[in-house]
Design a protein around this motif. Structure first.
Motif, PDB file in Angstrom:
ATOM      1  N   PHE A   4      13.991  -9.632 -19.609  1.00 39.56           N
ATOM      2  CA  PHE A   4      12.726  -9.544 -18.875  1.00 39.56           C
ATOM      3  C   PHE A   4      12.508 -10.830 -18.085  1.00 39.56           C
ATOM      4  O   PHE A   4      12.160 -10.808 -16.899  1.00 39.56           O
ATOM      5  CB  PHE A   4      11.600  -9.296 -19.876  1.00 39.56           C
ATOM      6  N   LEU A   5      12.742 -11.969 -18.741  1.00 36.99           N
ATOM      7  CA  LEU A   5      12.545 -13.259 -18.083  1.00 36.99           C
ATOM      8  C   LEU A   5      13.520 -13.432 -16.919  1.00 36.99           C
ATOM      9  O   LEU A   5      13.126 -13.853 -15.821  1.00 36.99           O
ATOM     10  CB  LEU A   5      12.730 -14.391 -19.096  1.00 36.99           C
ATOM     11  N   ALA A  34       6.416 -12.500 -19.018  1.00 35.86           N
ATOM     12  CA  ALA A  34       7.698 -12.764 -19.671  1.00 35.86           C
ATOM     13  C   ALA A  34       7.623 -14.014 -20.540  1.00 35.86           C
ATOM     14  O   ALA A  34       8.088 -14.026 -21.688  1.00 35.86           O
ATOM     15  CB  ALA A  34       8.797 -12.909 -18.619  1.00 35.86           C
ATOM     16  N   TYR A  35       7.022 -15.077 -20.009  1.00 38.88           N
ATOM     17  CA  TYR A  35       6.873 -16.297 -20.801  1.00 38.88           C
ATOM     18  C   TYR A  35       5.968 -16.063 -22.008  1.00 38.88           C
ATOM     19  O   TYR A  35       6.221 -16.593 -23.099  1.00 38.88           O
ATOM     20  CB  TYR A  35       6.300 -17.419 -19.932  1.00 38.88           C
ATOM     21  N   THR A  41       3.338 -19.945 -23.994  1.00 37.81           N
ATOM     22  CA  THR A  41       2.045 -19.594 -23.411  1.00 37.81           C
ATOM     23  C   THR A  41       1.584 -20.573 -22.338  1.00 37.81           C
ATOM     24  O   THR A  41       0.891 -20.176 -21.399  1.00 37.81           O
ATOM     25  CB  THR A  41       0.977 -19.489 -24.517  1.00 37.81           C
ATOM     26  N   ASP A  42       1.952 -21.851 -22.454  1.00 38.94           N
ATOM     27  CA  ASP A  42       1.550 -22.800 -21.409  1.00 38.94           C
ATOM     28  C   ASP A  42       2.243 -22.476 -20.092  1.00 38.94           C
ATOM     29  O   ASP A  42       1.635 -22.563 -19.020  1.00 38.94           O
ATOM     30  CB  ASP A  42       1.867 -24.236 -21.833  1.00 38.94           C
ATOM     31  N   ARG A  43       3.522 -22.098 -20.158  1.00 38.65           N
ATOM     32  CA  ARG A  43       4.225 -21.692 -18.944  1.00 38.65           C
ATOM     33  C   ARG A  43       3.618 -20.414 -18.381  1.00 38.65           C
ATOM     34  O   ARG A  43       3.533 -20.224 -17.165  1.00 38.65           O
ATOM     35  CB  ARG A  43       5.719 -21.464 -19.236  1.00 38.65           C
ATOM     36  N   MET A  47       2.150 -19.981 -14.556  1.00 41.55           N
ATOM     37  CA  MET A  47       2.575 -18.959 -13.596  1.00 41.55           C
ATOM     38  C   MET A  47       1.390 -18.113 -13.124  1.00 41.55           C
ATOM     39  O   MET A  47       1.286 -17.755 -11.953  1.00 41.55           O
ATOM     40  CB  MET A  47       3.632 -18.050 -14.211  1.00 41.55           C
ATOM     41  N   SER A  48       0.472 -17.831 -14.035  1.00 46.45           N
ATOM     42  CA  SER A  48      -0.694 -17.031 -13.684  1.00 46.45           C
ATOM     43  C   SER A  48      -1.605 -17.792 -12.722  1.00 46.45           C
ATOM     44  O   SER A  48      -2.174 -17.202 -11.796  1.00 46.45           O
ATOM     45  CB  SER A  48      -1.460 -16.639 -14.957  1.00 46.45           C
ATOM     46  N   ARG A  49      -1.744 -19.092 -12.931  1.00 48.51           N
ATOM     47  CA  ARG A  49      -2.553 -19.910 -12.010  1.00 48.51           C
ATOM     48  C   ARG A  49      -1.932 -19.929 -10.615  1.00 48.51           C
ATOM     49  O   ARG A  49      -2.641 -19.837  -9.606  1.00 48.51           O
ATOM     50  CB  ARG A  49      -2.670 -21.335 -12.531  1.00 48.51           C
ATOM     51  N   LYS A  50      -0.615 -20.063 -10.559  1.00 43.32           N
ATOM     52  CA  LYS A  50       0.068 -20.065  -9.267  1.00 43.32           C
ATOM     53  C   LYS A  50      -0.131 -18.727  -8.552  1.00 43.32           C
ATOM     54  O   LYS A  50      -0.334 -18.686  -7.339  1.00 43.32           O
ATOM     55  CB  LYS A  50       1.552 -20.348  -9.457  1.00 43.32           C
TER      56      LYS A  50
END
Length: 219
Positions: A4-5, A34-35, A41-43, A47-50
């Motif tokens: 998935f990643l 995927a992360y 969870t920090d990654r 990614m969600s912020r980006k």
């Protein structure tokens, strides 16, 4: 999860080559999931912020709203509850300007999930009931399912097993109707805990074994 990643990273590479902000945001959200599935969870939040930043450049208000909810989900999963409250207030203001009651209800629900995770079920209940009423009228079935499950969780934490059983039954019925197979492990785990609280150890054990079988991929 590793496949998935890899797929999500490859999708990002392709969308970057096309210079398509909306497509890149979608792929970043998949990468966030995927992360999260790998426990990073920090990654996931990063990614969600980006993704949300990219969506603000598109002018697509619906996509921006979904991006805000995606970030809230990532923050809840990461246990970053102060940020959930901060981002939730921003999202509520945004949805208010759009007269989007479903969006507002979803934010209430994410805020309630943060409270549940902090061991504050009594504080979560008003938000969950408020959200459930809006979602029921709007016909937002999958979001309402999530709220019903949270209501069962909250009442179980308060040792109100009668109310917890009512909401769990409705959630289970909806999961079958909507085909939400991915939610079966959570429902089984919740059901096992509820049976245990009711003193029905035989059924508690049966649901716990069913949950373990699903988690191990043997069912």
């Amino acid at each position: 999860h590793d496949d998935f990643l890899r797929s999500a990273i490859r999708a990002i590479e392709l969308s970057e080559a096309l210079s398509d902000a909306r497509m890149m945001a979608d792929d970043l959200q998949w990468l966030s999931l995927a992360y999260e599935s790998l426990g990073q969870t920090d990654r996931s939040v990063e990614m969600s912020r980006k993704a949300l930043f990219l969506l603000t450049t598109t002018g697509d208000s619906a996509a921006m709203g979904n991006g805000m909810l995606h970030l809230l989900n990532a923050l809840v999963a990461a246990g970053r509850f102060n940020e959930v409250i901060e981002q939730g207030e921003h999202a509520l203001s945004y949805y208010a300007t759009k007269n989007d009651s479903v969006g507002q209800a979803s934010v209430w629900a994410r805020s309630a999930e943060a409270l549940l995770a902090q061991g504050r079920p009594a504080d979560a209940l008003p938000l969950l009931h408020r959200a459930e009423k809006v979602l029921a009228v709007a016909g937002a079935q999958e979001e309402r399912f999530r709220v019903l499950s949270d209501l069962s969780e909250a009442y179980l934490a308060l040792q109100r097993t009668d109310r917890s059983r009512d909401f769990l039954g409705t959630a289970m019925s909806m999961a079958g109707t909507l085909g939400l197979r991915s939610q079966k492990p959570r429902l089984l785990k919740l059901s096992s805990r509820l049976y245990e609280a009711e003193g029905d150890l035989a059924n508690a054990l049966a649901d716990e074994r069913a949950f373990t079988a699903l988690e191990e991929g043997t069912d």
